[in-house]
Write a protein that holds these residues in place. Sequence first.
Motif, PDB file in Angstrom:
ATOM      1  N   SER A  62      40.699  72.887  82.107  1.00  0.00           N
ATOM      2  CA  SER A  62      40.807  74.008  81.172  1.00  0.00           C
ATOM      3  C   SER A  62      42.146  74.682  81.377  1.00  0.00           C
ATOM      4  CB  SER A  62      39.666  75.007  81.407  1.00  0.00           C
ATOM      5  OG  SER A  62      39.701  76.039  80.443  1.00  0.00           O
ATOM      6  N   ASP A  63      42.588  75.399  80.368  1.00  0.00           N
ATOM      7  CA  ASP A  63      43.867  76.113  80.421  1.00  0.00           C
ATOM      8  C   ASP A  63      43.700  77.386  81.241  1.00  0.00           C
ATOM      9  OD1 ASP A  63      46.424  77.004  79.975  1.00  0.00           O
ATOM     10  OD2 ASP A  63      46.005  77.749  77.948  1.00  0.00           O
ATOM     11  N   ALA A  64      44.381  77.484  82.351  1.00  0.00           N
ATOM     12  CA  ALA A  64      44.241  78.641  83.245  1.00  0.00           C
ATOM     13  C   ALA A  64      45.095  79.806  82.759  1.00  0.00           C
ATOM     14  CB  ALA A  64      44.656  78.259  84.661  1.00  0.00           C
ATOM     15  N   PRO A  65      44.567  81.029  82.828  1.00  0.00           N
ATOM     16  CA  PRO A  65      45.379  82.201  82.482  1.00  0.00           C
ATOM     17  C   PRO A  65      46.448  82.443  83.538  1.00  0.00           C
ATOM     18  CG  PRO A  65      43.282  82.889  83.414  1.00  0.00           C
ATOM     19  CD  PRO A  65      43.207  81.395  83.263  1.00  0.00           C
ATOM     20  N   ALA A  66      47.388  83.285  83.220  1.00  0.00           N
ATOM     21  CA  ALA A  66      48.482  83.567  84.150  1.00  0.00           C
ATOM     22  C   ALA A  66      48.010  84.371  85.351  1.00  0.00           C
ATOM     23  CB  ALA A  66      49.597  84.320  83.429  1.00  0.00           C
ATOM     24  N   SER A  67      46.972  85.173  85.183  1.00  0.00           N
ATOM     25  CA  SER A  67      46.424  85.978  86.277  1.00  0.00           C
ATOM     26  C   SER A  67      44.974  86.273  85.962  1.00  0.00           C
ATOM     27  CB  SER A  67      47.208  87.282  86.464  1.00  0.00           C
ATOM     28  OG  SER A  67      47.077  88.089  85.300  1.00  0.00           O
ATOM     29  N   GLY A  68      44.288  86.854  86.917  1.00  0.00           N
ATOM     30  CA  GLY A  68      42.886  87.191  86.698  1.00  0.00           C
ATOM     31  C   GLY A  68      42.157  87.369  88.017  1.00  0.00           C
ATOM     32  N   HIS A  69      40.838  87.566  87.923  1.00  0.00           N
ATOM     33  CA  HIS A  69      40.017  87.683  89.124  1.00  0.00           C
ATOM     34  C   HIS A  69      39.981  86.354  89.863  1.00  0.00           C
ATOM     35  CE1 HIS A  69      38.486  91.594  87.865  1.00  0.00           C
ATOM     36  NE2 HIS A  69      38.212  91.085  86.672  1.00  0.00           N
ATOM     37  N   THR A  70      39.923  86.404  91.177  1.00  0.00           N
ATOM     38  CA  THR A  70      39.764  85.192  91.964  1.00  0.00           C
ATOM     39  C   THR A  70      38.290  84.974  92.276  1.00  0.00           C
ATOM     40  OG1 THR A  70      40.035  86.409  94.037  1.00  0.00           O
ATOM     41  CG2 THR A  70      42.007  85.449  93.048  1.00  0.00           C
ATOM     42  N   ALA A  71      37.915  83.700  92.365  1.00  0.00           N
ATOM     43  CA  ALA A  71      36.577  83.335  92.835  1.00  0.00           C
ATOM     44  C   ALA A  71      36.708  82.923  94.292  1.00  0.00           C
ATOM     45  CB  ALA A  71      36.019  82.190  91.995  1.00  0.00           C
ATOM     46  N   ARG A  72      35.985  83.601  95.185  1.00  0.00           N
ATOM     47  CA  ARG A  72      36.124  83.329  96.608  1.00  0.00           C
ATOM     48  C   ARG A  72      34.758  83.252  97.267  1.00  0.00           C
ATOM     49  NH1 ARG A  72      41.006  86.776  99.190  1.00  0.00           N
ATOM     50  NH2 ARG A  72      40.516  85.252 100.811  1.00  0.00           N
ATOM     51  N   THR A  73      34.695  82.577  98.385  1.00  0.00           N
ATOM     52  CA  THR A  73      33.453  82.571  99.146  1.00  0.00           C
ATOM     53  C   THR A  73      33.345  83.859  99.953  1.00  0.00           C
ATOM     54  OG1 THR A  73      34.399  81.540 101.119  1.00  0.00           O
ATOM     55  CG2 THR A  73      33.587  80.064  99.378  1.00  0.00           C
ATOM     56  N   ILE A  74      32.117  84.221 100.268  1.00  0.00           N
ATOM     57  CA  ILE A  74      31.901  85.408 101.095  1.00  0.00           C
ATOM     58  C   ILE A  74      32.517  85.206 102.477  1.00  0.00           C
ATOM     59  CG2 ILE A  74      30.096  86.736 102.266  1.00  0.00           C
ATOM     60  CD1 ILE A  74      28.425  86.384  99.649  1.00  0.00           C
ATOM     61  N   HIS A  75      32.417  83.988 103.014  1.00  0.00           N
ATOM     62  CA  HIS A  75      33.024  83.736 104.316  1.00  0.00           C
ATOM     63  C   HIS A  75      34.529  83.992 104.306  1.00  0.00           C
ATOM     64  CE1 HIS A  75      29.238  81.475 105.046  1.00  0.00           C
ATOM     65  NE2 HIS A  75      29.453  81.814 106.290  1.00  0.00           N
ATOM     66  N   SER A  76      35.196  83.702 103.192  1.00  0.00           N
ATOM     67  CA  SER A  76      36.655  83.821 103.145  1.00  0.00           C
ATOM     68  C   SER A  76      37.134  85.267 103.071  1.00  0.00           C
ATOM     69  CB  SER A  76      37.216  83.040 101.956  1.00  0.00           C
ATOM     70  OG  SER A  76      36.985  83.704 100.728  1.00  0.00           O
ATOM     71  N   VAL A  77      36.268  86.206 102.661  1.00  0.00           N
ATOM     72  CA  VAL A  77      36.702  87.603 102.542  1.00  0.00           C
ATOM     73  C   VAL A  77      36.195  88.457 103.698  1.00  0.00           C
ATOM     74  CG1 VAL A  77      36.850  87.461 100.040  1.00  0.00           C
ATOM     75  CG2 VAL A  77      34.734  88.293 101.072  1.00  0.00           C
ATOM     76  N   LYS A  78      35.540  87.827 104.646  1.00  0.00           N
ATOM     77  CA  LYS A  78      35.002  88.559 105.795  1.00  0.00           C
ATOM     78  C   LYS A  78      36.135  89.287 106.516  1.00  0.00           C
ATOM     79  CE  LYS A  78      31.370  87.710 109.150  1.00  0.00           C
ATOM     80  NZ  LYS A  78      31.922  88.485 110.259  1.00  0.00           N
ATOM     81  N   GLY A  79      35.921  90.548 106.822  1.00  0.00           N
ATOM     82  CA  GLY A  79      36.937  91.343 107.496  1.00  0.00           C
ATOM     83  C   GLY A  79      37.972  91.948 106.579  1.00  0.00           C
ATOM     84  N   MET A  80      37.876  91.693 105.271  1.00  0.00           N
ATOM     85  CA  MET A  80      38.852  92.213 104.318  1.00  0.00           C
ATOM     86  C   MET A  80      38.242  93.361 103.519  1.00  0.00           C
ATOM     87  SD  MET A  80      40.299  88.494 103.056  1.00  0.00           S
ATOM     88  CE  MET A  80      41.816  89.092 102.335  1.00  0.00           C
ATOM     89  N   GLU A  81      39.049  93.988 102.668  1.00  0.00           N
ATOM     90  CA  GLU A  81      38.563  95.066 101.803  1.00  0.00           C
ATOM     91  C   GLU A  81      39.309  95.021 100.481  1.00  0.00           C
ATOM     92  OE1 GLU A  81      39.174  98.486 104.272  1.00  0.00           O
ATOM     93  OE2 GLU A  81      41.262  98.724 103.679  1.00  0.00           O
ATOM     94  N   PHE A  82      38.627  95.480  99.412  1.00  0.00           N
ATOM     95  CA  PHE A  82      39.160  95.399  98.062  1.00  0.00           C
ATOM     96  C   PHE A  82      38.760  96.656  97.287  1.00  0.00           C
ATOM     97  CE2 PHE A  82      38.114  91.191  99.623  1.00  0.00           C
ATOM     98  CZ  PHE A  82      39.310  90.510  99.458  1.00  0.00           C
ATOM     99  N   PRO A  83      39.607  97.090  96.343  1.00  0.00           N
ATOM    100  CA  PRO A  83      39.227  98.258  95.529  1.00  0.00           C
ATOM    101  C   PRO A  83      37.890  98.056  94.809  1.00  0.00           C
ATOM    102  CG  PRO A  83      41.528  97.679  95.164  1.00  0.00           C
ATOM    103  CD  PRO A  83      40.936  96.573  95.968  1.00  0.00           C
ATOM    104  N   ALA A  84      37.667  96.829  94.330  1.00  0.00           N
ATOM    105  CA  ALA A  84      36.415  96.502  93.646  1.00  0.00           C
ATOM    106  C   ALA A  84      36.042  95.077  93.983  1.00  0.00           C
ATOM    107  CB  ALA A  84      36.546  96.670  92.137  1.00  0.00           C
ATOM    108  N   ILE A  85      34.749  94.811  93.987  1.00  0.00           N
ATOM    109  CA  ILE A  85      34.280  93.455  94.266  1.00  0.00           C
ATOM    110  C   ILE A  85      32.992  93.214  93.498  1.00  0.00           C
ATOM    111  CG2 ILE A  85      32.787  93.911  96.278  1.00  0.00           C
ATOM    112  CD1 ILE A  85      34.205  91.493  97.629  1.00  0.00           C
ATOM    113  N   CYS A  86      32.815  91.982  93.031  1.00  0.00           N
ATOM    114  CA  CYS A  86      31.565  91.588  92.383  1.00  0.00           C
ATOM    115  C   CYS A  86      30.922  90.514  93.241  1.00  0.00           C
ATOM    116  CB  CYS A  86      31.825  91.062  90.974  1.00  0.00           C
ATOM    117  SG  CYS A  86      30.327  90.515  90.118  1.00  0.00           S
ATOM    118  N   VAL A  87      29.730  90.788  93.729  1.00  0.00           N
ATOM    119  CA  VAL A  87      28.992  89.843  94.561  1.00  0.00           C
ATOM    120  C   VAL A  87      27.940  89.172  93.688  1.00  0.00           C
ATOM    121  CG1 VAL A  87      27.613  89.544  96.650  1.00  0.00           C
ATOM    122  CG2 VAL A  87      29.342  91.356  96.543  1.00  0.00           C
TER     123      VAL A  87
END
Length: 574
Positions: free
Chosen positions: A482-507
């Motif tokens: 598919s044609d990827a946009p220039a920017s956007g939300h990232t899809a990440r695993t919960i393990h990969s964001v452990k110890g991090m923080e974000f202004p907003a997150i969707c679980v």
Amino acid sequence: MIAAPFQPTDEQRRVINHSGSAFIAACPGAGKTRVIVERARALLSGRPTGRGIAFLSFTIAAVSELEDRLRREGIVETPTFPHFIGTFDAFLWQFLIAPFGIEGCGARPKLIPDKDDRTIQPFDRAQALPLECFDRETGDAIPTMIQRHRFRGSIKAHETAARNARARFLQRGELDFADARSVALTRLRDTACGAVLGPAFAARFLELIVDEAQDCNPVDLEIIALFRAAGVPVKVICDPNQAIYGFRGGVTRELGQLAATFGTGERLPMSGNFRSSGHITKGIVALRAPEMRAAVDEALGKHRDEPTPIQILSYSGRGVPNTVGAKFQELVTAMGLEDRDCPVVSATRRTGANALGHPQDSGVRDLSYRLAVAVSDFHFSFELGGRKDALTAIHRVMLELEGKMGGKTYHQHLVDADVSPDAWRPRALALAQALRFSPEGFATVEAWHDEARRLLAPLLPPGGQTINQRLRRNGNLAEALSDAPASGHTARTIHSVKGMEFPAICVVMSATTAKGILDFLAGSGAVDNEEARKIYVGASRAQRLLAIAAPRTQAPRLRDLMLRMGGAVELTSI
């Protein structure tokens, strides 16, 4: 702008000033990194050089953040000696594996992290099974793993082959992380060896600080206990509610047993949340096990008065729809936040990708499809970790076409051939860029496939199959491109964001696990549920906006549970 001076809370001050060993239970956003930095400052102030501090954690991201902070504060320099800053695995390797080698083996130890992926096939027509299906000590088949691979028939030949393979790997000096832990533990347990190593570690390090200790497995905890018994002051910092490494023998009950070995004055809490809003701080308490909700953490940071309620996004169907990502983007935009700073996270990256409408991965294993998935993953990943993983997947395809794997795992090949990332990553990156799927570049999926064949044909060894035979036509390619946009939300695993923080997150909670999670949180399910702890870890990364996507059958239960904690929660059907 000059940062305000650090004003520790009473709990933080007790940790910073505590001499000797301690077990520190810290809630999300408790300011652990800041406290570790200040503890190091206090410990090193006015002391002569020669002895250092060992700072250990379990992910590269956590280690990098801590090292950056210590350097910026001028507490450690380059090189870091006499200090050590790194993962628990790296510490064991540097001090207990590499200097001594492996008993009975003349080969230099080599780390092969994916050794358990090696397939066991005792004869040509036998079903191939990964080495992880067989017990490390006995070589016996593990029933649940064998069932997962739908194996039928006699397993004896496989067990013999598995035992021989492990012995062969050990003779070659090939260790994975579990092997390295076993060797390190044996070395520390040995009376004669331990009598030398214990005092040596105590003389080298003023203190050993183990952060994120809930990521330990039982072997790690025993190693920590042995260091402590040898006279090395140990600070164990953890949040038992964030133990999500069951796949590698993670601990829950054992962590409590370790805590009980510390005296009353050595068990120190850190309960103030400096990360999240008051609503989020209250709401995430509902995601802990029922017996762990007695204390509700207090929001103390700059976002404590954020008025935005927790958002429960209720979706229909068995799969996670892309309306989840669309609604989350709407919420993020309304708050004036940047998409790239606000990820969608889930137990698997693919679930989050589905929520964002990214290309599908149906699990088809032929090379054409795997290449298409890897290229799409690269261009739909707006963060470094996802792009590195995608490039690795592209490199695997390239190696298979070149015929260089020779029955080895990916990392066995890299080690044996002495291949560094600098040698292959530029080629994989160039291929990912050349094969970006877009209307401007490729009119059809078939055109993309033709170009992939043209670019990869030179990799084939002479006299073998043609590129058309190796990269076959596949009717599923359209769903993977598919044609990827220039920017956007990232899809990440919960393990990969452990110890991090974000202004907003969707679980994102999947339909297959949501009911079990809610049953557990309601006190009517199993005695333990690691999937629930994963949701807790993901949700506790949020600073201002927390959205949780849940199937419509479970979303009201989740809303009601979180409302009981006293924060604001809204449910929206999408």
